[in-house]
Design an enzyme around this catalytic site. Structure first.
Site, PDB file in Angstrom:
ATOM      1  CG  ASP A 157      -1.868   7.466   0.483  1.00  0.00           C
ATOM      2  OD1 ASP A 157      -0.930   8.144   0.057  1.00  0.00           O
ATOM      3  OD2 ASP A 157      -2.961   7.358  -0.117  1.00  0.00           O
ATOM      4  CG  ASP A 200      -1.647   1.232   1.463  1.00  0.00           C
ATOM      5  OD1 ASP A 200      -2.339   1.646   0.515  1.00  0.00           O
ATOM      6  OD2 ASP A 200      -1.531   1.835   2.552  1.00  0.00           O
TER       7      ASP A 200
END
Ligand code: BG6
Ligand code: MG
Length: 242
Positions: free
Chosen positions: A20, A18
């Protein structure tokens, strides 16, 4: 299910990160932009509510925030609110550079590459390409799937399945690295192992024996101290000189 041979041995072939809150500290910028919007609209919003926004799309995040609103917003007003928040968020990215890379992230990506594994980024954010460029991370990955390439955000597995496909790797050979509980759920739904960091690691620890276990494969506070590499290394069985 994660890929195992006849002896039950796991075979890890790829890491899907991922963005953020895992590689870059932009999760905090998202929070600040939503907070500004919520304050302007007089809607209660805090860091506890913000936890539910991790990993979910812009419009779904807005719906969660509007649960506490005393007035109704039309579809068009909601579109404008989301656009306003994105404007605040994008403004805050203007000075973003490599200093926003989270502890251990860059070293982990380099070490995982040396292990011979493929690597992708899989983010619900439509701003992901810009962030990867500005931080100089872009060129380090074999593939990147972002919010503009998917119809359903986490906990739906779509973004991770697309990333695995782009890497030509079966889901069972992938490890997802996530800071969002929705991301751990998405990894599970995709048949992938998950490595929880930050917020998801805390939730995983708190809920490990509860009614609603998060169920990460492994967890660590962040990517420093080679945490991910130490976890996956015993399950890597590919030639080192690819
Ligand atoms: C995810 C974030 O990466 O991207 C969410 O965790 C965010 O908080 C989502 O809502 C969508 O981002 P964007 O940049 O498309 O509004
Ligand atoms: Mg995240």
């Amino acid at each position: 299910m994660a890929k195992q041979d006849e002896s039950g041995q796991l075979h890890i072939r790829a890491i899907i990160y991922d963005l953020d809150g895992v590689l870059v500290s932009t999760d905090e910028y998202h929070f600040r932009a939503w907070k500004r919007l919520a304050d302007e609209e007089g809607i209660p919003f805090d860091r506890t509510i913000n936890e539910r926004l991790r990993g979910v799309s812009r419009m779904e995040s807005l719906s969660i925030i509007l649960e506490r609103s005393t007035r109704k917003y039309s579809r068009e007003e909601q579109r404008q609110l989301a656009e306003r928040k994105n404007g605040y968020y994008v403004d805050s990215l203007s000075d973003l550079g490599p200093e926003a890379i989270l502890p251990g992230a860059r070293e982990t990506v380099d070490a995982v590459h040396l292990l011979g594994l493929k690597q992708a980024v899989a983010s619900s954010s439509k701003n992901a390409p810009r962030i990867l460029e500005q931080t100089g991370l872009s060129e380090l990955f074999d593939s990147a799937v972002d919010g503009s390439m998917i119809s359903h955000s986490k906990p739906d597995p779509e973004v991770f399945l697309k990333a695995a496909e782009a890497l030509s790797t079966e889901p069972g050979g992938c490890v997802v690295v996530e800071d969002a509980v929705s991301g751990i759920q998405a990894a599970k739904a995709a048949g992938m192992l998950s490595f929880a960091v930050a917020s998801a690691a805390r939730a995983d620890e708190e809920r490990q024996d509860g009614d609603n276990p998060v169920g990460a494969w492994k967890r660590a506070p962040d990517l420093s101290d080679n945490a991910l590499v130490k976890a996956v290394e015993p399950f890597v069985h590919i030639p080192q000189n690819r």
